[in-house]
Enzyme design. Structure first.
Site, PDB file in Angstrom:
ATOM      1  N   GLY A 194       0.836  -1.203   0.000  1.00 16.09           N
ATOM      2  CA  GLY A 194       0.000   0.000   0.000  1.00 16.09           C
ATOM      3  C   GLY A 194       0.862   1.240   0.000  1.00 16.09           C
ATOM      4  O   GLY A 194       2.029   1.187  -0.423  1.00 16.09           O
ATOM      5  N   VAL A 198       0.989   4.749   5.384  1.00 22.03           N
ATOM      6  CA  VAL A 198       0.540   3.615   6.203  1.00 22.03           C
ATOM      7  C   VAL A 198       1.710   2.642   6.420  1.00 22.03           C
ATOM      8  O   VAL A 198       1.816   2.021   7.476  1.00 22.03           O
ATOM      9  CB  VAL A 198      -0.695   2.930   5.575  1.00 22.03           C
ATOM     10  CG1 VAL A 198      -1.082   1.683   6.357  1.00 22.03           C
ATOM     11  CG2 VAL A 198      -1.874   3.898   5.525  1.00 22.03           C
ATOM     12  N   GLY A 199       2.595   2.547   5.441  1.00 22.53           N
ATOM     13  CA  GLY A 199       3.793   1.713   5.604  1.00 22.53           C
ATOM     14  C   GLY A 199       4.550   2.081   6.877  1.00 22.53           C
ATOM     15  O   GLY A 199       5.019   1.220   7.625  1.00 22.53           O
ATOM     16  N   GLU A 216       5.675  -3.297   0.540  1.00 18.22           N
ATOM     17  CA  GLU A 216       5.551  -3.177  -0.927  1.00 18.22           C
ATOM     18  C   GLU A 216       4.832  -1.861  -1.187  1.00 18.22           C
ATOM     19  O   GLU A 216       3.603  -1.790  -1.099  1.00 18.22           O
ATOM     20  CB  GLU A 216       4.757  -4.372  -1.484  1.00 18.22           C
ATOM     21  CG  GLU A 216       5.455  -5.709  -1.320  1.00 18.22           C
ATOM     22  CD  GLU A 216       6.522  -5.952  -2.392  1.00 18.22           C
ATOM     23  OE1 GLU A 216       6.463  -5.304  -3.451  1.00 18.22           O
ATOM     24  OE2 GLU A 216       7.414  -6.782  -2.151  1.00 18.22           O
ATOM     25  N   CYS A 250       0.673  -0.111  -9.165  1.00 22.76           N
ATOM     26  CA  CYS A 250       1.839   0.420  -8.458  1.00 22.76           C
ATOM     27  C   CYS A 250       3.033   0.588  -9.368  1.00 22.76           C
ATOM     28  O   CYS A 250       3.836   1.497  -9.173  1.00 22.76           O
ATOM     29  CB  CYS A 250       2.198  -0.500  -7.295  1.00 22.76           C
ATOM     30  SG  CYS A 250       2.484  -2.189  -7.801  1.00 22.76           S
TER      31      CYS A 250
HETATM   32  P1  NAD Z   1      -5.376   0.990   0.753  1.00 27.69           P
HETATM   33  O1  NAD Z   1      -6.013   2.317   1.060  1.00 27.69           O
HETATM   34  O2  NAD Z   1      -6.231  -0.185   0.431  1.00 27.69           O
HETATM   35  O3  NAD Z   1      -4.445   0.657   1.996  1.00 27.69           O
HETATM   36  C1  NAD Z   1      -3.664  -0.508   2.044  1.00 27.69           C
HETATM   37  C2  NAD Z   1      -3.995  -1.308   3.293  1.00 27.69           C
HETATM   38  O4  NAD Z   1      -3.625  -0.555   4.444  1.00 27.69           O
HETATM   39  C3  NAD Z   1      -5.484  -1.617   3.429  1.00 27.69           C
HETATM   40  O5  NAD Z   1      -5.644  -2.983   3.767  1.00 27.69           O
HETATM   41  C4  NAD Z   1      -5.932  -0.692   4.534  1.00 27.69           C
HETATM   42  O6  NAD Z   1      -6.993  -1.223   5.296  1.00 27.69           O
HETATM   43  C5  NAD Z   1      -4.697  -0.554   5.383  1.00 27.69           C
HETATM   44  N1  NAD Z   1      -4.668   0.709   6.128  1.00 27.69           N
HETATM   45  C6  NAD Z   1      -5.108   1.918   5.699  1.00 27.69           C
HETATM   46  N2  NAD Z   1      -4.924   2.852   6.661  1.00 27.69           N
HETATM   47  C7  NAD Z   1      -4.345   2.219   7.715  1.00 27.69           C
HETATM   48  C8  NAD Z   1      -3.901   2.632   9.019  1.00 27.69           C
HETATM   49  N3  NAD Z   1      -3.998   3.891   9.425  1.00 27.69           N
HETATM   50  N4  NAD Z   1      -3.369   1.689   9.819  1.00 27.69           N
HETATM   51  C9  NAD Z   1      -3.255   0.412   9.409  1.00 27.69           C
HETATM   52  N5  NAD Z   1      -3.651  -0.038   8.197  1.00 27.69           N
HETATM   53  C10 NAD Z   1      -4.207   0.836   7.377  1.00 27.69           C
HETATM   54  O7  NAD Z   1      -4.385   1.105  -0.465  1.00 27.69           O
HETATM   55  P2  NAD Z   1      -3.451   2.323  -0.874  1.00 27.69           P
HETATM   56  O8  NAD Z   1      -2.434   2.595   0.168  1.00 27.69           O
HETATM   57  O9  NAD Z   1      -4.247   3.466  -1.399  1.00 27.69           O
HETATM   58  O10 NAD Z   1      -2.748   1.618  -2.116  1.00 27.69           O
HETATM   59  C11 NAD Z   1      -2.153   2.349  -3.092  1.00 27.69           C
HETATM   60  C12 NAD Z   1      -0.673   2.487  -2.832  1.00 27.69           C
HETATM   61  O11 NAD Z   1      -0.098   1.199  -2.755  1.00 27.69           O
HETATM   62  C13 NAD Z   1       0.066   3.187  -3.945  1.00 27.69           C
HETATM   63  O12 NAD Z   1       1.080   3.984  -3.398  1.00 27.69           O
HETATM   64  C14 NAD Z   1       0.655   2.039  -4.729  1.00 27.69           C
HETATM   65  O13 NAD Z   1       1.778   2.376  -5.491  1.00 27.69           O
HETATM   66  C15 NAD Z   1       0.983   1.075  -3.661  1.00 27.69           C
HETATM   67  N6  NAD Z   1       0.994  -0.285  -4.175  1.00 27.69           N
HETATM   68  C16 NAD Z   1       2.152  -0.961  -4.151  1.00 27.69           C
HETATM   69  C17 NAD Z   1       2.200  -2.244  -4.685  1.00 27.69           C
HETATM   70  C18 NAD Z   1       3.447  -3.056  -4.686  1.00 27.69           C
HETATM   71  O14 NAD Z   1       3.345  -4.236  -4.969  1.00 27.69           O
HETATM   72  N7  NAD Z   1       4.603  -2.495  -4.367  1.00 27.69           N
HETATM   73  C19 NAD Z   1       1.041  -2.805  -5.214  1.00 27.69           C
HETATM   74  C20 NAD Z   1      -0.126  -2.075  -5.196  1.00 27.69           C
HETATM   75  C21 NAD Z   1      -0.148  -0.820  -4.659  1.00 27.69           C
END
Ligand code: NAD
Length: 440
Positions: A194, A198-199, A216, A250
């Site tokens: 994600g 959040v990471g 990731e 991503c």
């Molecule tokens: P998202 O909003 O679904 O969040 C990802 C996960 O984090 C979800 O399961 C969500 O419930 C959880 N989350 C959200 N807020 C949180 C918090 N405060 N505490 C704990 N967990 C929480 O997805 P996103 O972040 O919008 O995804 C898009 C991003 O992910 C982009 O930056 C994209 O580049 C990246 N991405 C990376 C890959 C990869 O393989 N490297 C793949 C897909 C997406």
């Protein structure tokens, strides 16, 4: 408490899985293979249900759902099933002369109970490919799908317990409160896909238990287009990589770098490529997806004003539709260049040549992918050695992640750790060192 009941707390789920892990049953190779085969059956037997959910969440066509999520994950499982036994062979290590008579080797030890947190953009693949890796490595898994793809989350929560052992695989649905509660528990590994904000939250929570993490993440993946390349081919490949899943990928090419002459011709070629892919009006193309929600729609519409619109720009909030858009003459400090786009907008930024392109890339966060379209071996060599990125795609965007023998992951701001194929096994195992010295 029985498996999968709504009243189970995160602590209950983790305790239940840990008890099952401690019986040792997840370690058995035949059982690992059987669980992976069941996961494969879920995808092949119930693929249409997943495809329907993906259509509801993201307007994904059936063809795209199978190609990028369901079949993709089946191939990843097949790759693992064919090789797992070999990968698990103990690896001998030479011993120093002072230990003559002893033998040394490493084994891949399962970690225990791992947590997989997935995002919404490829909500099947990005949950189940890591789950497959965790099962192959002999772990118990808590799988947390994204609440922003609610139909897919519900389908996965329904299907996984139907196909897999409920005491070693659990699905916990929910958003921030549920994930926060899960993250308070002690896991043996956390695999998060994600955004980087959040990471950081995930990593901070993991630090409390000294739990290792794989992150990731994403970022702005550049595409350098060299002068003298066949722009029709380049444009076709760039457009199909960029506008897949309406740009919500991503590893999508985030922006293009080219010299002024190349940029002008490429802009026209991209407009033609978009029409080839989706016709004159992408809003009626069955192959073109939608933006996941209003928040992302509004964010993306705010980026459309940068530069000169070559094609696209149309949008419809009720439909969450944004046309495939190409922007030329984009200033490096314009809004579209300040954040990861993650939508169907492709800016072209002009640079004087390779030196300036390399400097441009290195002035920014390390991207998840770098793409280069060039026939010149010295340009390829310089890009490879003078820039850092999670992966590199020469001549074709996105496809490097379909090679199961390549590690998939980021570096720096685009993430840490990697997975796919054998790398998933490494990620979800501990490589245990064993020295065996004879007594007497
Ligand atoms: P998202 O909003 O679904 O969040 C990802 C996960 O984090 C979800 O399961 C969500 O419930 C959880 N989350 C959200 N807020 C949180 C918090 N405060 N505490 C704990 N967990 C929480 O997805 P996103 O972040 O919008 O995804 C898009 C991003 O992910 C982009 O930056 C994209 O580049 C990246 N991405 C990376 C890959 C990869 O393989 N490297 C793949 C897909 C997406």
């Amino acid at each position: 408490m029985s498996a999968g009941t709504a009243v189970e707390t995160p602590a209950d789920v983790v305790a239940r899985l840990r008890t099952a892990f401690r019986t040792g049953r997840t370690r058995d190779l035949a059982r690992r293979t059987a669980q992976l085969t069941r996961l494969r059956a879920l995808l092949t037997e119930r693929g249409d249900e997943l495809a329907e959910a993906l259509r509801a969440d993201l307007g994904k066509s059936r063809k795209e759902a199978y190609r990028t999520e369901i079949d993709f994950t089946v191939r990843e499982i097949d790759h693992t099933l064919e090789r797992l036994e070999g990968w698990l062979e103990p690896e001998p290590a030479p011993v120093p002369a002072v230990l003559a008579g002893a033998t040394a080797h490493t084994v891949q030890d399962p970690l225990g109970v791992v947590l997989v947190i997935a995002p919404w953009n490829y909500p099947v693949q990005l949950l189940l490919a890591p789950v497959a890796g965790a099962l192959a490595a002999g772990n118990a898994v808590v799988a947390k799908p994204s609440e922003l793809a609610p139909a897919t989350s519900a389908a996965l929560a329904r299907l996984l317990p139907e196909y897999l052992d409920r005491d070693t695989v659990a699905v916990v649905e929910g958003g921030v409160p549920e994930t926060t509660a899960l993250l308070a528990e002690r896991f043996d590994h956390i695999f998060y896909t994600g955004n980087a904000t959040v990471g950081r939250i995930v990593m901070a929570a993991a630090a409390k238990h000294l739990t290792p993490v794989t992150l990731e993440l994403g970022g702005k993946s550049p595409a350098f287009v060299d002068r003298g390349t066949d722009l029709k081919t380049v444009a076709a490949r760039l457009a199909s990589g960029k506008f897949l899943n309406a740009g919500q990928t991503c590893v999508a090419p985030d922006y293009v770098l080219a010299d002024p002459e190349t940029a002008g011709a490429l802009a026209d070629a991209l407009a033609a490529a978009v029409e080839d892919l989706f016709g004159e009006d992408a809003s009626v193309s069955p192959e073109y997806g939608r933006i996941v929600n209003e928040r992302h729609f509004d964010r993306l519409v705010g980026l459309l004003g940068s530069g000169r619109t070559v094609t696209g720009g149309a949008h419809d909030r009720d439909e969450k539709y944004i046309a495939p858009t190409v922007l030329a003459d984009v200033a490096p400090d314009s809004p579209v260049m300040r954040e990861e786009i993650f939508g169907p907008v492709l800016p072209i930024v002009t640079v004087r040549g390779l030196d300036e392109a390399i400097a441009f890339i290195n002035d920014r966060d390390k991207p998840l992918a770098l793409y280069a379209f060039t026939q010149d071996p010295s340009v390829r060599a310089r890009l490879l050695s003078e820039t850092s990125s999670g992966g590199v795609g020469m001549g074709l965007p996105l496809a490097h992640l379909t090679v199961s023998d390549l590690p998939f992951g980021g570096v720096g701001e685009s993430g840490m750790g990697n997975y796919h194929g054998r790398y998933s096994l490494e990620t979800f195992s501990h490589r245990k060192a064993v020295l065996d010295t004879p007594l007497g």
